[in-house]
Structure formats: C-alpha cells, structure tokens
Design a protein around this motif. Structure first.
Motif, mmCIF file in Angstrom:
data_model
loop_
_atom_site.group_PDB
_atom_site.id
_atom_site.type_symbol
_atom_site.label_atom_id
_atom_site.label_comp_id
_atom_site.label_asym_id
_atom_site.label_seq_id
_atom_site.Cartn_x
_atom_site.Cartn_y
_atom_site.Cartn_z
ATOM 1 N N LYS A 1 -11.181 19.001 -23.390
ATOM 2 C CA LYS A 1 -10.203 18.227 -24.729
ATOM 3 C C LYS A 1 -9.170 19.196 -24.958
ATOM 4 O O LYS A 1 -7.970 18.630 -25.021
ATOM 5 C CB LYS A 1 -11.398 18.199 -25.970
ATOM 6 C CG LYS A 1 -10.519 17.527 -26.746
ATOM 7 C CD LYS A 1 -11.631 17.167 -27.940
ATOM 8 C CE LYS A 1 -10.612 16.517 -29.173
ATOM 9 N NZ LYS A 1 -11.761 15.803 -30.147
ATOM 10 N N LEU A 2 -9.350 20.629 -24.834
ATOM 11 C CA LEU A 2 -8.314 21.462 -25.230
ATOM 12 C C LEU A 2 -7.093 21.544 -24.295
ATOM 13 O O LEU A 2 -5.841 21.723 -24.629
ATOM 14 C CB LEU A 2 -8.827 22.914 -25.282
ATOM 15 C CG LEU A 2 -9.954 23.139 -26.440
ATOM 16 C CD1 LEU A 2 -10.545 24.494 -26.613
ATOM 17 C CD2 LEU A 2 -9.369 22.862 -27.899
ATOM 18 N N SER A 3 -7.378 21.503 -23.115
ATOM 19 C CA SER A 3 -6.392 21.448 -22.038
ATOM 20 C C SER A 3 -5.682 20.117 -21.456
ATOM 21 O O SER A 3 -4.950 20.164 -20.945
ATOM 22 C CB SER A 3 -6.891 22.256 -20.674
ATOM 23 O OG SER A 3 -7.733 21.528 -20.154
#
Length: 281
Positions: free
Chosen positions: A210-212
């Motif tokens: 999700k973060l990247s």
C-alpha cells in the motif's frame, strides 16, 4: 399432456414457460417481439398493477437495447438470436428488467445484450457476458463504480501521446471525468462492498504494498510526471489515486466477468469507442 417442441431446419426453439419457435432469419424488428414473448411467458399471473409496472420496465429496456443493437449492426450477427444460449441470456436480461426496472443499470444490461450478438467474440467473452447479465442485478451502483475503477486504474489508464505529455490539464481532465463518473456520486459506500464484488466472482485479491503503490503506479504509468507535483498539477488524478488506495482497491484484480462489466461502464461514461475485444484479457 406434455408436448415436445420441435424445430424446422431454419428455426430454433426458445424455451421459457412455453415453447416459442423463432426463425433463424431474424431481423432487428424481431428483438422487441422476442422480448415481449419472454416477458409474457415468465410473468403470466401478475396482478394488474404489478404487471403494468413490469410491462413498462420491459418496454423501456427494449427501447434501450434496440438502440444499441441497431447502432452496432455493422459488427453484430443478428442470427445469433436463434441460438439457445443467446436466447437464455436475453431471457435473463428481460426478467431482470421486468423485476427491477431502473433499480438496476438497464443501460449496461442492454449493452451486454448488444455485445452478446457481436460476431467476433471469443468463447470466453461470450461466457463472461452471460454471467455478467446474471450478476448486474446483484450489484449496487457503488459496487459497479468500484469495478470500473479497478479496471481503469489497475489495468488500463489513458495513453498520452508524447507531444501532449507537457499538457497537465489534458491528462488531468480524463481523471476529472473518472472522478465525476465513479467516485463523486458514490453513496452509502462501505468496505463490505468490495468484499461483495469478490464473493460474487467479479474480482479476486492479491498482495500489493500500500505504501509504495501510488509512487510506483505513477512512475510505471506516466514516467514523465514529477511525483512531487501530483497534487498541484494533476489534482483529479491525485484524488482518484487517493480514493483507490485508501479503499484498498489496489489489492484487487478483476475476473473476466468483472472486466466485461468494467469496460462497458467506462464505455458508457467516458470512452464511447471502447470494445470488449480490445480491453478484456
């Protein structure tokens, strides 16, 4: 006494409550007659008020379907109406229209019928259309919008010619249309909607970080964009991506049935020239 339906060399049998013989040399004018017969055979005992309402639903649906079929007449094979599986798909669509009226997306339902008559479909697309006709009435407008977003962001996106890559407004305008069509009007949306889509067979999950995701998506999709300028130069693209990620849509991919629905929704709202053969894997 049971009666066995028979068909002549140039005809096939459409089974509903009764037996209907339909000539293989059907014309566009036969579509309305066929839909009317399907309705009458499946809803013979409705009370007057309910029957009138259902008849009006079917008339509205048939009008939409006829317009789409006639608009696509250069690429469809109208003789397919004589095939039992095609007749079954039409039967399912008519029954949905009669029961639900504008509580379901009649435009997409009609588009599915028009596409079922396309002459160049693969067996996989034909089968997916048949399943999609059954699936549409089980999905809310919010769930349909989510399917369109997963198809567009996850698998497609706008291809920007090199000479327009410095025109931020050109690209962002597409995502403004996506935002208006599929996000701005979502009502009563919950996390359970995406699970329903998956449980009905329109999508499946797979792991993505999700973060990247956002930065890697921008880099891989539009390498000419400076990621740090996304909120200021591409505000609608930024809004769409934020919605997509915050609601974990990046963790889903569509089945063939989901892709068929997604492509036709995108065709309806933004890209009128989209075709299933070009955009369904």
């Amino acid at each position: 006494m049971s009666q066995k339906a028979t068909a002549s060399e140039n005809a096939s049998i459409l089974q509903a409550e009764g037996n209907i013989t339909i000539n293989q040399n059907v014309s566009f004018t036969e579509v309305e007659r066929i839909c009317t017969i399907l309705f009458e055979n499946n809803f013979p005992k409705l009370l007057d008020d309910a029957k009138k309402q259902s008849e009006e639903h079917v008339r509205s649906f048939v009008k939409i379907a006829l317009e789409k079929i006639e608009r696509s007449q250069s690429t469809i094979d109208i003789a397919k109406l004589a095939e039992p599986d095609v007749q079954s798909t039409f039967n399912s669509a008519v029954m949905t229209a009669a029961r639900k009226g504008d509580k379901t997306d009649l435009d997409i339902l009609a588009e599915l019928l028009s596409n079922r008559l396309q002459s160049g479909n693969s067996d996989a697309i034909d089968l997916a259309i048949e399943f999609a006709v059954e699936l549409i009435p089980k999905l809310t407008n919010a769930q349909l919008n989510l399917i369109a977003l997963i198809k567009y962001i996850g698998e497609m996106c706008v291809n920007i010619p090199s000479f327009l890559q410095n025109d931020a407004m050109y690209l962002d305008d597409y995502y403004r249309k996506v935002y208006i069509a599929f996000i701005d009007n979502i009502e009563n949306f919950t996390a359970g909607d995406i699970y329903t889509i998956s449980s009905l067979g329109a999508a499946c999950t797979f792991e993505r970080d999700k973060l990247s995701f956002k930065s890697s998506w921008v880099r891989n999709t539009y390498s000419f964009i400076d990621f740090t300028s996304l909120p200021s130069k591409y505000p609608h693209l930024n809004l769409v991506l934020n919605f997509y990620i915050e609601n974990n849509l990046h963790r889903y991919t569509l089945s063939t049935v989901g892709q068929v629905i997604g492509v036709l929704l995108l065709k309806k709202h933004i890209f009128p020239n989209f075709s299933l053969s070009d955009y369904v894997n």
